[in-house]
Structures are given as C-alpha cells and as structure tokens.
Design a protein around this motif. Structure first.
Motif, PDB file in Angstrom:
ATOM      1  N   GLN A 345       0.832  -1.213   0.000  1.00 16.69           N
ATOM      2  CA  GLN A 345       0.000   0.000   0.000  1.00 16.69           C
ATOM      3  C   GLN A 345       0.865   1.261   0.000  1.00 16.69           C
ATOM      4  O   GLN A 345       1.760   1.411   0.805  1.00 16.69           O
ATOM      5  CB  GLN A 345      -0.928  -0.014   1.211  1.00 16.69           C
ATOM      6  CG  GLN A 345      -1.907  -1.186   1.166  1.00 16.69           C
ATOM      7  CD  GLN A 345      -2.793  -1.239   2.376  1.00 16.69           C
ATOM      8  OE1 GLN A 345      -3.414  -0.256   2.756  1.00 16.69           O
ATOM      9  NE2 GLN A 345      -2.842  -2.395   3.013  1.00 16.69           N
ATOM     10  N   MET A 346       0.568   2.132  -0.938  1.00 15.62           N
ATOM     11  CA  MET A 346       1.314   3.382  -1.076  1.00 15.62           C
ATOM     12  C   MET A 346       0.323   4.538  -1.213  1.00 15.62           C
ATOM     13  O   MET A 346      -0.863   4.314  -1.420  1.00 15.62           O
ATOM     14  CB  MET A 346       2.147   3.352  -2.373  1.00 15.62           C
ATOM     15  CG  MET A 346       3.361   2.484  -2.352  1.00 15.62           C
ATOM     16  SD  MET A 346       3.037   0.791  -2.833  1.00 15.62           S
ATOM     17  CE  MET A 346       3.038   0.893  -4.593  1.00 15.62           C
ATOM     18  N   ASN A 443      -6.362   4.252  -6.242  1.00 19.03           N
ATOM     19  CA  ASN A 443      -7.496   4.999  -5.689  1.00 19.03           C
ATOM     20  C   ASN A 443      -7.296   6.453  -6.070  1.00 19.03           C
ATOM     21  O   ASN A 443      -6.638   7.207  -5.354  1.00 19.03           O
ATOM     22  CB  ASN A 443      -7.533   4.876  -4.158  1.00 19.03           C
ATOM     23  CG  ASN A 443      -8.050   3.539  -3.703  1.00 19.03           C
ATOM     24  OD1 ASN A 443      -9.025   3.018  -4.254  1.00 19.03           O
ATOM     25  ND2 ASN A 443      -7.414   2.977  -2.691  1.00 19.03           N
ATOM     26  N   TYR A 444      -7.791   6.816  -7.226  1.00 24.50           N
ATOM     27  CA  TYR A 444      -7.644   8.212  -7.665  1.00 24.50           C
ATOM     28  C   TYR A 444      -8.346   9.122  -6.666  1.00 24.50           C
ATOM     29  O   TYR A 444      -7.900  10.221  -6.377  1.00 24.50           O
ATOM     30  CB  TYR A 444      -8.252   8.344  -9.060  1.00 24.50           C
ATOM     31  CG  TYR A 444      -7.986   9.675  -9.725  1.00 24.50           C
ATOM     32  CD1 TYR A 444      -6.764   9.918 -10.359  1.00 24.50           C
ATOM     33  CD2 TYR A 444      -8.947  10.666  -9.737  1.00 24.50           C
ATOM     34  CE1 TYR A 444      -6.514  11.134 -10.967  1.00 24.50           C
ATOM     35  CE2 TYR A 444      -8.709  11.882 -10.342  1.00 24.50           C
ATOM     36  CZ  TYR A 444      -7.491  12.119 -10.955  1.00 24.50           C
ATOM     37  OH  TYR A 444      -7.252  13.327 -11.556  1.00 24.50           O
ATOM     38  N   ASP A 445      -9.475   8.651  -6.158  1.00 24.04           N
ATOM     39  CA  ASP A 445     -10.158   9.313  -5.041  1.00 24.04           C
ATOM     40  C   ASP A 445     -10.111   8.363  -3.852  1.00 24.04           C
ATOM     41  O   ASP A 445     -10.429   7.181  -3.990  1.00 24.04           O
ATOM     42  CB  ASP A 445     -11.640   9.564  -5.367  1.00 24.04           C
ATOM     43  CG  ASP A 445     -11.829  10.522  -6.533  1.00 24.04           C
ATOM     44  OD1 ASP A 445     -11.096  11.517  -6.599  1.00 24.04           O
ATOM     45  OD2 ASP A 445     -12.713  10.267  -7.373  1.00 24.04           O
ATOM     46  N   VAL A 446      -9.733   8.885  -2.709  1.00 24.99           N
ATOM     47  CA  VAL A 446      -9.791   8.071  -1.489  1.00 24.99           C
ATOM     48  C   VAL A 446     -11.268   7.815  -1.207  1.00 24.99           C
ATOM     49  O   VAL A 446     -12.074   8.744  -1.221  1.00 24.99           O
ATOM     50  CB  VAL A 446      -9.138   8.824  -0.302  1.00 24.99           C
ATOM     51  CG1 VAL A 446      -9.317   8.058   0.996  1.00 24.99           C
ATOM     52  CG2 VAL A 446      -7.662   9.077  -0.578  1.00 24.99           C
ATOM     53  N   PRO A 447     -11.647   6.550  -1.017  1.00 27.62           N
ATOM     54  CA  PRO A 447     -13.090   6.274  -0.880  1.00 27.62           C
ATOM     55  C   PRO A 447     -13.710   6.877   0.378  1.00 27.62           C
ATOM     56  O   PRO A 447     -13.149   6.769   1.461  1.00 27.62           O
ATOM     57  CB  PRO A 447     -13.157   4.748  -0.831  1.00 27.62           C
ATOM     58  CG  PRO A 447     -11.798   4.293  -0.449  1.00 27.62           C
ATOM     59  CD  PRO A 447     -10.836   5.334  -0.920  1.00 27.62           C
ATOM     60  N   THR A 448     -14.833   7.523   0.185  1.00 22.67           N
ATOM     61  CA  THR A 448     -15.553   8.105   1.320  1.00 22.67           C
ATOM     62  C   THR A 448     -17.009   7.661   1.269  1.00 22.67           C
ATOM     63  O   THR A 448     -17.529   7.302   0.219  1.00 22.67           O
ATOM     64  CB  THR A 448     -15.522   9.650   1.291  1.00 22.67           C
ATOM     65  OG1 THR A 448     -15.933  10.096   0.000  1.00 22.67           O
ATOM     66  CG2 THR A 448     -14.141  10.186   1.598  1.00 22.67           C
ATOM     67  N   VAL A 476      -2.091   2.174  -4.898  1.00 24.27           N
ATOM     68  CA  VAL A 476      -1.630   3.548  -4.668  1.00 24.27           C
ATOM     69  C   VAL A 476      -2.852   4.448  -4.536  1.00 24.27           C
ATOM     70  O   VAL A 476      -3.697   4.484  -5.432  1.00 24.27           O
ATOM     71  CB  VAL A 476      -0.775   4.065  -5.849  1.00 24.27           C
ATOM     72  CG1 VAL A 476      -0.213   5.444  -5.521  1.00 24.27           C
ATOM     73  CG2 VAL A 476       0.351   3.109  -6.170  1.00 24.27           C
ATOM     74  N   SER A 477      -2.938   5.162  -3.420  1.00 21.84           N
ATOM     75  CA  SER A 477      -4.055   6.094  -3.219  1.00 21.84           C
ATOM     76  C   SER A 477      -3.560   7.516  -3.426  1.00 21.84           C
ATOM     77  O   SER A 477      -2.488   7.873  -2.934  1.00 21.84           O
ATOM     78  CB  SER A 477      -4.613   5.956  -1.800  1.00 21.84           C
ATOM     79  OG  SER A 477      -5.060   4.629  -1.608  1.00 21.84           O
ATOM     80  N   PHE A 478      -4.302   8.291  -4.160  1.00 18.29           N
ATOM     81  CA  PHE A 478      -3.905   9.673  -4.428  1.00 18.29           C
ATOM     82  C   PHE A 478      -4.524  10.594  -3.381  1.00 18.29           C
ATOM     83  O   PHE A 478      -5.744  10.548  -3.157  1.00 18.29           O
ATOM     84  CB  PHE A 478      -4.372  10.096  -5.831  1.00 18.29           C
ATOM     85  CG  PHE A 478      -3.497   9.566  -6.946  1.00 18.29           C
ATOM     86  CD1 PHE A 478      -2.928   8.301  -6.879  1.00 18.29           C
ATOM     87  CD2 PHE A 478      -3.242  10.339  -8.074  1.00 18.29           C
ATOM     88  CE1 PHE A 478      -2.119   7.812  -7.895  1.00 18.29           C
ATOM     89  CE2 PHE A 478      -2.437   9.858  -9.100  1.00 18.29           C
ATOM     90  CZ  PHE A 478      -1.879   8.593  -9.013  1.00 18.29           C
ATOM     91  N   VAL A 479      -3.705  11.414  -2.750  1.00 21.98           N
ATOM     92  CA  VAL A 479      -4.232  12.427  -1.828  1.00 21.98           C
ATOM     93  C   VAL A 479      -3.818  13.794  -2.354  1.00 21.98           C
ATOM     94  O   VAL A 479      -2.760  13.935  -2.953  1.00 21.98           O
ATOM     95  CB  VAL A 479      -3.743  12.232  -0.372  1.00 21.98           C
ATOM     96  CG1 VAL A 479      -4.176  10.893   0.183  1.00 21.98           C
ATOM     97  CG2 VAL A 479      -2.222  12.355  -0.275  1.00 21.98           C
ATOM     98  N   HIS A 480      -4.680  14.763  -2.159  1.00 22.59           N
ATOM     99  CA  HIS A 480      -4.360  16.077  -2.739  1.00 22.59           C
ATOM    100  C   HIS A 480      -4.690  17.223  -1.793  1.00 22.59           C
ATOM    101  O   HIS A 480      -4.477  18.374  -2.126  1.00 22.59           O
ATOM    102  CB  HIS A 480      -5.113  16.263  -4.052  1.00 22.59           C
ATOM    103  CG  HIS A 480      -6.594  16.393  -3.861  1.00 22.59           C
ATOM    104  ND1 HIS A 480      -7.392  15.303  -3.591  1.00 22.59           N
ATOM    105  CD2 HIS A 480      -7.403  17.476  -3.879  1.00 22.59           C
ATOM    106  CE1 HIS A 480      -8.641  15.715  -3.462  1.00 22.59           C
ATOM    107  NE2 HIS A 480      -8.673  17.026  -3.615  1.00 22.59           N
ATOM    108  N   ASP A 481      -5.250  16.945  -0.658  1.00 25.91           N
ATOM    109  CA  ASP A 481      -5.549  18.003   0.302  1.00 25.91           C
ATOM    110  C   ASP A 481      -5.658  17.385   1.682  1.00 25.91           C
ATOM    111  O   ASP A 481      -5.531  16.167   1.856  1.00 25.91           O
ATOM    112  CB  ASP A 481      -6.832  18.780  -0.073  1.00 25.91           C
ATOM    113  CG  ASP A 481      -8.056  17.870  -0.096  1.00 25.91           C
ATOM    114  OD1 ASP A 481      -7.960  16.672   0.297  1.00 25.91           O
ATOM    115  OD2 ASP A 481      -9.129  18.343  -0.515  1.00 25.91           O
TER     116      ASP A 481
END
Ligand SMILES: Nc1ncnc2c1ncn2[C@@H]1O[C@H](COP(=O)(O)OP(=O)(O)OP(=O)(O)O)[C@@H](O)[C@H]1O
Length: 550
Positions: A345-346, A443-448, A476-481
């Motif tokens: 997991q990254m 995960n382009y969007d982290v699941p919510t 790989v999960s993308f975070v941006h904020d």
C-alpha cells in the motif's frame, strides 16, 4: 489537446497542504522529502520503463521439484484439462485469445502456493484436502481441472459447517481473494438435486459483473454435473426473456431483477433450499439493497439455508446479518487481520486536485503494468479521465453505472481478456471482481461514504482487486488536500497499515521507491523461484445491473 481543468469536483486546497500533513508521518523508506516543487518533475523521463508485472505479478505454482502442474488426484483427462484447466485462471469461464497484439508481459512465478498453504499464519493455509471434505467425485474432478489443489483456510473451515445436515446458516468472513466463491459454490453444488428442474439455490450479488462471474465459476466447477442435468441461470437484466420461466437449479442474480422475476412468477421458489449473499454486508446495507434482499428472502421457504459471505462485516450490519441468518455459525476475522499481506500500500502525495491527473499519467509512464484498475468516486470523474487519457493517446477503458448492461459487458470483457489494460471505474467494480492479471489498483479518489467519512470497507475491497490468492500486487491512493490525506490515514490506521509515500514532485525518488518495493515484494515471497510454467492468462468472456454505490 487536453484542457487543464481539475478532474475531480472536490475543491482544490492551498498548495503544499497535503505535503505538510503527509510529512508528519514517518515511514522507514520515506527519508527523502522534497522541499517544494521539483522543476524537473514535468520533464521527467523514467530511466527505464520497468515492468511491474514482470517483477511483481505472481501466478501461483507448485514447487519446481514437482514438475507435474496438474494435481495427482483426482486425475482429469487431457481433454478436460485443455478445455477447462486453462480457461479457469480466475473468475474467467471461457478461454479466449487473451491479449493478442497487446504488450503483455510474461508472468514470472515468484510465489509457491504450496509454501503459502503450509504457513499456518496465511489465510490460504489448510491441513485438509478437498477429498477429506467429502465432496462428490464430480466436484473433485471440477476442482482438479481448475487447478485447485488444496482448500484455503475459509474453504477448509466453512465447508464442513456448510455441508453438515440438517443445514445450518453461516456468516463467513475472510480476506479478499481467498476463495469464498468456491466455498459457497461447493455447498450449492453438493446440495442440488439434479432430478428437479427448478431453482434450488440462489446467489445474490450486488452487480451484474459479479453475478456473471459467480455464475461462470459455478458452471465451471459443476462441469461434471452437466451430464446429469445441471443448469446455471443468471437473473440479471435481459438475461432471461420476459415471461420465460427460470429452469436452472442454481440461479445467480442481482436483487432487483431476481425480485422482479419472483413477482412475475417466472421464478418458482418452492424448491429453494440455499440462499447465498455474496458481499453480504453490502447486500444487507439498509441504505442500499438490504430491503430488497429481505423481500426476496420473505418469498423463499422458511427452512432455507442462509449463507452470508464477505471480506468485511462492519458492526452496523452485523445485527441485521444475524437476524437475516438466524442461528448462524460464524467465521469472523479481527479488523487488523483483514488486509492482504501481498498487497503493498502506497500513496501519491499530490499538490492539489489537478496535480492528481498529471501524477496519474506520469505514474503510468514509469512502468508497464499487466492490468490495473483506477477507482474514482463519481461517474463524471471516470468519464473525464477516460476522455483526457484517450486524447493523450493512452489506451484505457471505462466502466460505470452510467453504461447500459450490454456496454458494461463489452467493456468488462475487454478488460478481462487483456485487450484493455487500464480500467477506469467507480465503486461498481470495487467488490468481488476476480481478474488475476490486475497487479495495480489506483485509488484516484480516497473512498468516502456519502457523508464524506472514510469508507473503510470500500478501500479494502478496492485494493483487494489485486493480490488474489497469494499473488502480490500494489495499491496507490492519491491524496491532494488535508481531507483526502486525513481520510486515507484514518483508513490505514483502522486496518493497522502504514502506506509508503510517493512524492508527486519528485519522480526520480518515486521511481526508485517503486523499484525498491518491487524488489522487496519479490524477496518477501517464500523461496522465490521462477518457472516457465507460470504464465497465466486473464481470459474469459463473461457477461455483468444495479450499480453498487455508483
Ligand atoms: N483452493 C484454491 N486453490 C487455488 N486457487 C483458488 C482456490 N480457491 C480459490 N482460488 C482462486 O482464487 C481466486 C480468488 O477467489 P475468490 O474470487 O473466490 O475470492 P474471494 O474470497 O471471493 O474474494 P473477494 O472478497 O474479493 O470477493 C480465484 O481466482 C479463484 O479461482
């Protein structure tokens, strides 16, 4: 030409915010942090486009010293072998040409399933054989041609509970990709009376793709019961002409269509004796399909055996699950045991929303991936990424609940056969889908959840599309904020994992880390040896209703 609009509709936050939060976490392999934007990032060219699949993908093979690839007992005939054994490499049900003309890396064999199955701490461990589970001969032959040599832990534990008489209900939980489908399929195939030509076993699944996949597995596993009259039927939109009576003894469907058929009296429920819910927590969610599943169950005979399987059973559905399957035996796991060790997991630390798209494209430039799935939260994000990547010359496929059934089948087939290597999708495919060539989940969007809270279950199911049955893979999960970073960290803490950070502004470092991970994935595998016999093919022509959370 592509525009530079942010793809996701979430508001962009101040630049650098994500990093400052990410920096608070220290992971052993994460010692080099960049200070601010890296001017080289945009002009980055990977020193060598390396092959993730070559390094990490691990079809499963027995010890090299055991050259016989097919199990010794029960013996399948050559004809059986060629028509089935090769076909059933995953949820696939038929053999196809595979990925002819597409760059398809060979699969190295790094994992020996036998070793994993000998390790008591591994979910694939078992001490018994399928023969000891007292399965009928036709089923042992089916398992043999599918190359199932030994049961996994969930199969070994669930089957005796499922098969004993009088039938008892079961709530079964085990990690993604550990063979729950075979467990409930063997129960149904053992209980079906082939002299009766009406439905006796019903499986409900959340999506058409998963229902079709399960129907395929039942068909292949039950191959040697076909001569005795086994018929497997799908109850998904357009699968059965309106008004036509269902004849299959085993029916696999989505709840809406199944309910519809029952109301129209084309589904005779009188002989029904087993009801299985796959992805049961999702199926019993009262905000989702719980009501429909309850109504279906109300139309079945009172003594039906209720079997519930999932990798996740969050506390809020457990109560309902226990009422839905009264007196059930339970096989459950602790939260921290839910993650699959073979899935690395990254997370990709991006500087704002638009950076996510750029990072995605650059990430794909780093390596060749056998097959990968990009998960997004919204249909329009999926469509937008598809549009932009296609415009930039990338070959991608997109599947969401916005497509009609036929189109979904077409796209999913492209992906399963390897004709499309990159699948952009929503949560509609987050659960159950079994395509063994998937070595990377993004995960382009982290699941919510709908309320914007971290969605633990969806995260686990999404990343579980890789690392199937002992294979290794990466997520790989993308975070941006701050919000996406917080959500991801909360999810990882929940499962007791520590994702490795990739800096979207330092691609040299990202590439180096990726290589390192690949190497350690390889080394982490028990007694890694390679064999030419390990070439796996993702193949099938599987047909896919109700989107899940899409
Ligand atoms: N005993 C076995 N030996 C070898 N392979 C197996 C065995 N049991 C299952 N498999 C393979 O393992 C893969 C994963 O199985 P399956 O799809 O049933 O997992 P699952 O537990 O239902 O996962 P998920 O929680 O993601 O739905 C499939 O490709 C299946 O063919």
């Amino acid at each position: 030409m592509t525009d530079n609009k942010p793809i996701a509709s979430e508001p962009e936050t101040s630049s650098g915010l994500a990093k400052s939060f990410a920096d608070r976490l220290t992971f052993p392999a994460d010692t080099t942090k960049s200070n601010g934007p890296n001017p080289a990032a945009n002009s980055f060219t990977p020193s060598k486009k390396f092959d993730w699949a070559d390094e990490v993908t691990t079809p499963i093979e027995e010890k090299k010293s055991e050259p016989e690839a097919t199990p010794s007992k029960p013996q399948a005939t050559k004809a059986e072998d060629s028509s089935l054994g090769m076909a059933q490499t995953d949820g696939a049900t038929t053999m196809t040409a595979g990925s002819e003309g597409v760059e398809e890396p060979e699969f190295d064999v790094n994992v020996k399933l036998a070793d994993l199955q000998d390790d008591p701490n591994n979910p694939l461990y078992s001490i018994t054989s399928f023969e000891q589970l007292q399965l009928r001969d036709e089923l042992l032959r089916g398992l043999s041609v599918m190359n199932f040599r030994k049961p996994s832990k969930i199969q070994e534990k669930a089957l005796p509970l499922l098969l004993k008489n009088p039938p008892t209900n079961l709530i079964g939980q085990s990690q993604s990709g550990t063979g729950k489908t075979a467990a409930f399929t063997l129960n149904m195939l053992s209980r079906v009376d082939l002299s009766i030509k009406s439905p006796q076993c019903l499986v409900l699944a959340p999506t058409r793709e998963l229902a079709r996949q399960i129907a395929g597995v039942v068909t292949v596993m039950g191959t040697f019961l076909k001569a005795e009259g086994l018929v497997v039927t799908e109850a998904i939109p357009q699968s059965v002409p309106r008004g036509q009576q269902l004849t299959g003894q085993i029916v696999v469907g989505t709840p809406g269509t199944t309910m519809d058929m029952m109301k129209r009296r084309t589904f005779d429920t009188r002989a029904l004796k087993v009801l299985t819910l796959d992805e049961a927590d999702n199926m019993l969610d009262m905000q989702g399909m719980g009501d429909q599943c309850q109504r279906v169950k109300n139309l079945l005979p009172k003594n039906v055996q209720v079997v519930l399987f999932s990798a996740t059973f969050p506390p809020e559905v457990l109560d309902f699950a226990s009422r839905f399957a009264p007196g059930a035996n339970e096989l459950r796991l602790e939260t921290q045991a839910l993650t699959v060790k073979g899935i690395k997991q990254m997370y990709m630390d991006c500087n704002g929303d638009e950076e996510k798209y750029n990072a995605l494209v650059k990430f794909y430039g780093l390596m060749t991936i056998a097959s990968s799935i990009i998960f997004v939260d919204r249909r329009n994000t999926a469509a937008e990424i598809e549009r932009r990547m296609t415009a930039e010359g990338h070959k991608v496929a997109m599947l969401s609940g916005a497509l009609d059934g036929e189109e979904r089948d077409r796209v999913f087939n492209l992906f399963r056969t390897g004709a499309a290597k990159v699948l952009i999708t929503t949560n509609v495919l987050a659960r159950g889908i079994d395509v063994q060539t998937v070595t990377m989940v993004i995960n382009y969007d982290v699941p919510t959840t709908f309320g914007g809270k971290p969605d633990y279950e969806t995260y686990l199911h999404r990343i579980g599309r890789t690392g199937r049955f002992g294979r290794v893979g990466a997520a790989v999960s993308f975070v941006h904020d701050r919000r996406s970073w917080d959500n991801l960290m909360t999810i990882c803490k929940h499962f007791g994992t520590e994702p490795l950070r990739f800096d979207a502004e330092n691609w040299d470092e990202t590439e180096a880390k990726l290589k390192e991970i690949m190497k350690s994935s390889r080394n982490a595998m028990p007694a890694a040896e390679e064999s030419a016999e390990g070439t796996a093919s993702a193949s099938s022509t599987l047909p896919a209703e109700e989107p899940m959370a899409d």
